[in-house]
Write a protein that holds these residues in place. Structure first.
Motif, PDB file in Angstrom:
ATOM      1  N   TRP A  16     -49.039 -16.533  26.994  1.00  0.00           N
ATOM      2  CA  TRP A  16     -48.637 -15.368  26.212  1.00  0.00           C
ATOM      3  C   TRP A  16     -49.366 -15.317  24.865  1.00  0.00           C
ATOM      4  CZ3 TRP A  16     -47.193 -11.575  28.798  1.00  0.00           C
ATOM      5  CH2 TRP A  16     -46.401 -11.718  29.923  1.00  0.00           C
ATOM      6  N   LEU A  17     -49.681 -16.461  24.282  1.00  0.00           N
ATOM      7  CA  LEU A  17     -50.493 -16.458  23.057  1.00  0.00           C
ATOM      8  C   LEU A  17     -51.890 -15.926  23.332  1.00  0.00           C
ATOM      9  CD1 LEU A  17     -49.471 -19.743  21.248  1.00  0.00           C
ATOM     10  CD2 LEU A  17     -49.352 -17.441  20.320  1.00  0.00           C
ATOM     11  N   ALA A  18     -52.479 -16.300  24.457  1.00  0.00           N
ATOM     12  CA  ALA A  18     -53.815 -15.803  24.812  1.00  0.00           C
ATOM     13  C   ALA A  18     -53.788 -14.294  25.014  1.00  0.00           C
ATOM     14  CB  ALA A  18     -54.313 -16.501  26.076  1.00  0.00           C
ATOM     15  N   VAL A  19     -52.765 -13.801  25.681  1.00  0.00           N
ATOM     16  CA  VAL A  19     -52.655 -12.353  25.899  1.00  0.00           C
ATOM     17  C   VAL A  19     -52.457 -11.630  24.563  1.00  0.00           C
ATOM     18  CG1 VAL A  19     -51.194 -10.545  26.935  1.00  0.00           C
ATOM     19  CG2 VAL A  19     -51.840 -12.557  28.273  1.00  0.00           C
ATOM     20  N   LEU A  26     -58.455  -6.700  20.462  1.00  0.00           N
ATOM     21  CA  LEU A  26     -58.977  -5.451  21.005  1.00  0.00           C
ATOM     22  C   LEU A  26     -58.540  -4.256  20.157  1.00  0.00           C
ATOM     23  CD1 LEU A  26     -60.578  -4.203  23.339  1.00  0.00           C
ATOM     24  CD2 LEU A  26     -58.407  -3.930  24.551  1.00  0.00           C
ATOM     25  N   VAL A  27     -57.291  -4.255  19.692  1.00  0.00           N
ATOM     26  CA  VAL A  27     -56.805  -3.150  18.854  1.00  0.00           C
ATOM     27  C   VAL A  27     -57.576  -3.117  17.535  1.00  0.00           C
ATOM     28  CG1 VAL A  27     -54.798  -2.370  17.500  1.00  0.00           C
ATOM     29  CG2 VAL A  27     -54.511  -3.022  19.896  1.00  0.00           C
ATOM     30  N   VAL A  28     -57.764  -4.264  16.899  1.00  0.00           N
ATOM     31  CA  VAL A  28     -58.490  -4.299  15.631  1.00  0.00           C
ATOM     32  C   VAL A  28     -59.938  -3.856  15.844  1.00  0.00           C
ATOM     33  CG1 VAL A  28     -59.347  -5.863  13.826  1.00  0.00           C
ATOM     34  CG2 VAL A  28     -56.976  -6.019  14.588  1.00  0.00           C
ATOM     35  N   LEU A  53     -61.105 -16.355  19.602  1.00  0.00           N
ATOM     36  CA  LEU A  53     -60.087 -17.396  19.433  1.00  0.00           C
ATOM     37  C   LEU A  53     -59.072 -17.399  20.574  1.00  0.00           C
ATOM     38  CD1 LEU A  53     -59.464 -17.251  15.585  1.00  0.00           C
ATOM     39  CD2 LEU A  53     -60.742 -18.962  16.882  1.00  0.00           C
ATOM     40  N   SER A  54     -58.922 -16.270  21.258  1.00  0.00           N
ATOM     41  CA  SER A  54     -58.008 -16.256  22.395  1.00  0.00           C
ATOM     42  C   SER A  54     -58.508 -17.155  23.520  1.00  0.00           C
ATOM     43  CB  SER A  54     -57.818 -14.829  22.914  1.00  0.00           C
ATOM     44  OG  SER A  54     -58.951 -14.415  23.660  1.00  0.00           O
ATOM     45  N   PHE A  60     -56.384 -23.805  27.140  1.00  0.00           N
ATOM     46  CA  PHE A  60     -55.165 -24.626  27.159  1.00  0.00           C
ATOM     47  C   PHE A  60     -54.299 -24.281  28.363  1.00  0.00           C
ATOM     48  CE2 PHE A  60     -54.895 -25.523  22.309  1.00  0.00           C
ATOM     49  CZ  PHE A  60     -55.899 -26.453  22.430  1.00  0.00           C
ATOM     50  N   TRP A  61     -54.123 -22.986  28.631  1.00  0.00           N
ATOM     51  CA  TRP A  61     -53.285 -22.582  29.753  1.00  0.00           C
ATOM     52  C   TRP A  61     -53.887 -23.042  31.070  1.00  0.00           C
ATOM     53  CZ3 TRP A  61     -54.378 -18.877  33.661  1.00  0.00           C
ATOM     54  CH2 TRP A  61     -53.308 -18.625  34.499  1.00  0.00           C
ATOM     55  N   TYR A  62     -55.185 -22.863  31.231  1.00  0.00           N
ATOM     56  CA  TYR A  62     -55.836 -23.246  32.481  1.00  0.00           C
ATOM     57  C   TYR A  62     -55.798 -24.759  32.691  1.00  0.00           C
ATOM     58  CZ  TYR A  62     -59.344 -23.871  36.074  1.00  0.00           C
ATOM     59  OH  TYR A  62     -59.982 -24.221  37.223  1.00  0.00           O
ATOM     60  N   SER A  63     -56.155 -25.531  31.663  1.00  0.00           N
ATOM     61  CA  SER A  63     -56.183 -26.984  31.830  1.00  0.00           C
ATOM     62  C   SER A  63     -54.775 -27.554  31.971  1.00  0.00           C
ATOM     63  CB  SER A  63     -56.912 -27.649  30.665  1.00  0.00           C
ATOM     64  OG  SER A  63     -56.246 -27.381  29.455  1.00  0.00           O
ATOM     65  N   GLY A  64     -53.778 -26.889  31.417  1.00  0.00           N
ATOM     66  CA  GLY A  64     -52.397 -27.337  31.592  1.00  0.00           C
ATOM     67  C   GLY A  64     -51.863 -27.096  32.978  1.00  0.00           C
ATOM     68  N   ASN A  65     -52.497 -26.214  33.737  1.00  0.00           N
ATOM     69  CA  ASN A  65     -52.049 -25.903  35.096  1.00  0.00           C
ATOM     70  C   ASN A  65     -52.849 -26.619  36.168  1.00  0.00           C
ATOM     71  OD1 ASN A  65     -49.824 -24.143  34.724  1.00  0.00           O
ATOM     72  ND2 ASN A  65     -51.251 -22.616  33.975  1.00  0.00           N
ATOM     73  N   ILE A  66     -53.761 -27.472  35.805  1.00  0.00           N
ATOM     74  CA  ILE A  66     -54.506 -28.231  36.810  1.00  0.00           C
ATOM     75  C   ILE A  66     -53.579 -29.294  37.381  1.00  0.00           C
ATOM     76  CG2 ILE A  66     -56.411 -29.834  37.180  1.00  0.00           C
ATOM     77  CD1 ILE A  66     -57.935 -28.359  34.997  1.00  0.00           C
ATOM     78  N   GLU A  67     -53.501 -29.343  38.684  1.00  0.00           N
ATOM     79  CA  GLU A  67     -52.631 -30.312  39.342  1.00  0.00           C
ATOM     80  C   GLU A  67     -53.474 -31.366  40.035  1.00  0.00           C
ATOM     81  OE1 GLU A  67     -49.692 -28.558  41.838  1.00  0.00           O
ATOM     82  OE2 GLU A  67     -49.120 -27.085  40.331  1.00  0.00           O
ATOM     83  N   VAL A  68     -53.189 -32.613  39.727  1.00  0.00           N
ATOM     84  CA  VAL A  68     -53.879 -33.743  40.346  1.00  0.00           C
ATOM     85  C   VAL A  68     -52.822 -34.608  41.001  1.00  0.00           C
ATOM     86  CG1 VAL A  68     -55.366 -35.734  39.932  1.00  0.00           C
ATOM     87  CG2 VAL A  68     -55.656 -33.675  38.560  1.00  0.00           C
ATOM     88  N   PRO A  69     -52.996 -34.916  42.272  1.00  0.00           N
ATOM     89  CA  PRO A  69     -52.009 -35.769  42.946  1.00  0.00           C
ATOM     90  C   PRO A  69     -51.973 -37.158  42.319  1.00  0.00           C
ATOM     91  CG  PRO A  69     -53.489 -34.726  44.533  1.00  0.00           C
ATOM     92  CD  PRO A  69     -54.026 -34.434  43.179  1.00  0.00           C
ATOM     93  N   PRO A  70     -50.789 -37.776  42.253  1.00  0.00           N
ATOM     94  CA  PRO A  70     -50.668 -39.116  41.646  1.00  0.00           C
ATOM     95  C   PRO A  70     -51.553 -40.163  42.322  1.00  0.00           C
ATOM     96  CG  PRO A  70     -48.511 -38.152  41.984  1.00  0.00           C
ATOM     97  CD  PRO A  70     -49.500 -37.230  42.628  1.00  0.00           C
ATOM     98  N   ALA A  71     -51.862 -39.991  43.612  1.00  0.00           N
ATOM     99  CA  ALA A  71     -52.707 -40.964  44.307  1.00  0.00           C
ATOM    100  C   ALA A  71     -54.118 -40.989  43.708  1.00  0.00           C
ATOM    101  CB  ALA A  71     -52.772 -40.632  45.791  1.00  0.00           C
TER     102      ALA A  71
END
Length: 176
Positions: A16-19, A26-28, A53-54, A60-71
Motif C-alpha cells: 500500500w505504501l508503494a501504491v 503521478l498526481v504531482v 522512491l516507490s 520490499f513487497w516483492y522480496s518479502g513475498n518470496i517463499e523458500v522451502p525450509p529444506a
C-alpha cells in the motif's frame, strides 16, 4: 500450522505504501505538466522522484513475498540435516580444510605482501635495532662548533663516489 496468505501476500503495508507513492508521484507530475504555474519544473521533477522512491516499497513487497522451502534453507543458514550422518561428517571435514587453506593464504599475504614502507617482524629483527646502519648506508656524524676568530679553510675529499666538504679551522689552544 502456517498462516495462508491470499491476494497481496505478506508485507501488505509495503504494497500500500508503494501504491500511495505511485499515485502521489503521478498526481504531482501531471499537475506540473498540465497546470500553468511558474514552478512547473519543480513539480515535474518532484513527481518523478516520488515515483522512483516507490520502487523501494515495491522491492520490499516483492522480496518479502518470496517463499523458500525450509529444506532449501538448511544449508544456507547452517542447519545440518541430522539423518545424513556420513555427509555431515564429510561436510565438517571439508569446512575445516577450507578454513585451514584460507587462513594459510591469508597469513602468507600478510607476511609477503606488505607494502614497501612497512617491513615485517622477521625483516626488522634481521636488520638489527632501529637506527643501526644498514648495508649501503653512510654514517655521517655532525657536531656544533663555536665560532672561531680565524677563518676556516675547506678541504674536499671523495668518499664512496660523493664529494664531502670538511672544514678545518686553525685555532690556538684555549686557556683552561
Amino acid at each position: 500450522m502456517e498462516p495462508v496468505y491470499r491476494g497481496l501476500g505478506r508485507c501488505v503495508c509495503c504494497f500500500w505504501l508503494a501504491v500511495a507513492f505511485d499515485i502521489v508521484g503521478l498526481v504531482v507530475l501531471l499537475i506540473g505538466v498540465f497546470v500553468n504555474v511558474f514552478f512547473y519544473d519543480l513539480l515535474i521533477y518532484a513527481g518523478a522522484i516520488v515515483i522512483f522512491l516507490s520502487l523501494i516499497w515495491w522491492v520490499f513487497w516483492y522480496s518479502g513475498n518470496i517463499e523458500v522451502p525450509p529444506a532449501e534453507l538448511e544449508d544456507d543458514v547452517g542447519l545440518l540435516k541430522k539423518d545424513k550422518g556420513g555427509l555431515s561428517a564429510i561436510g565438517g571435514a571439508v569446512r575445516r580444510l577450507s578454513s585451514r587453506v584460507s587462513s594459510g593464504i591469508r597469513n602468507s599475504f600478510r607476511r609477503n605482501g606488505a607494502p614497501s614502507g612497512h617491513r615485517g617482524r622477521a625483516q626488522r629483527s634481521a636488520a638489527g635495532p632501529p637506527g643501526a646502519p644498514q648495508e649501503g648506508q653512510v654514517v655521517v656524524a655532525m657536531a656544533t662548533m663555536a665560532p672561531q676568530e680565524n677563518t676556516p679553510h675547506a678541504a674536499v675529499s671523495s668518499v664512496a663516489g660523493c664529494d664531502i666538504e670538511t672544514l678545518h679551522a686553525e685555532t690556538s689552544p684555549r686557556p683552561v
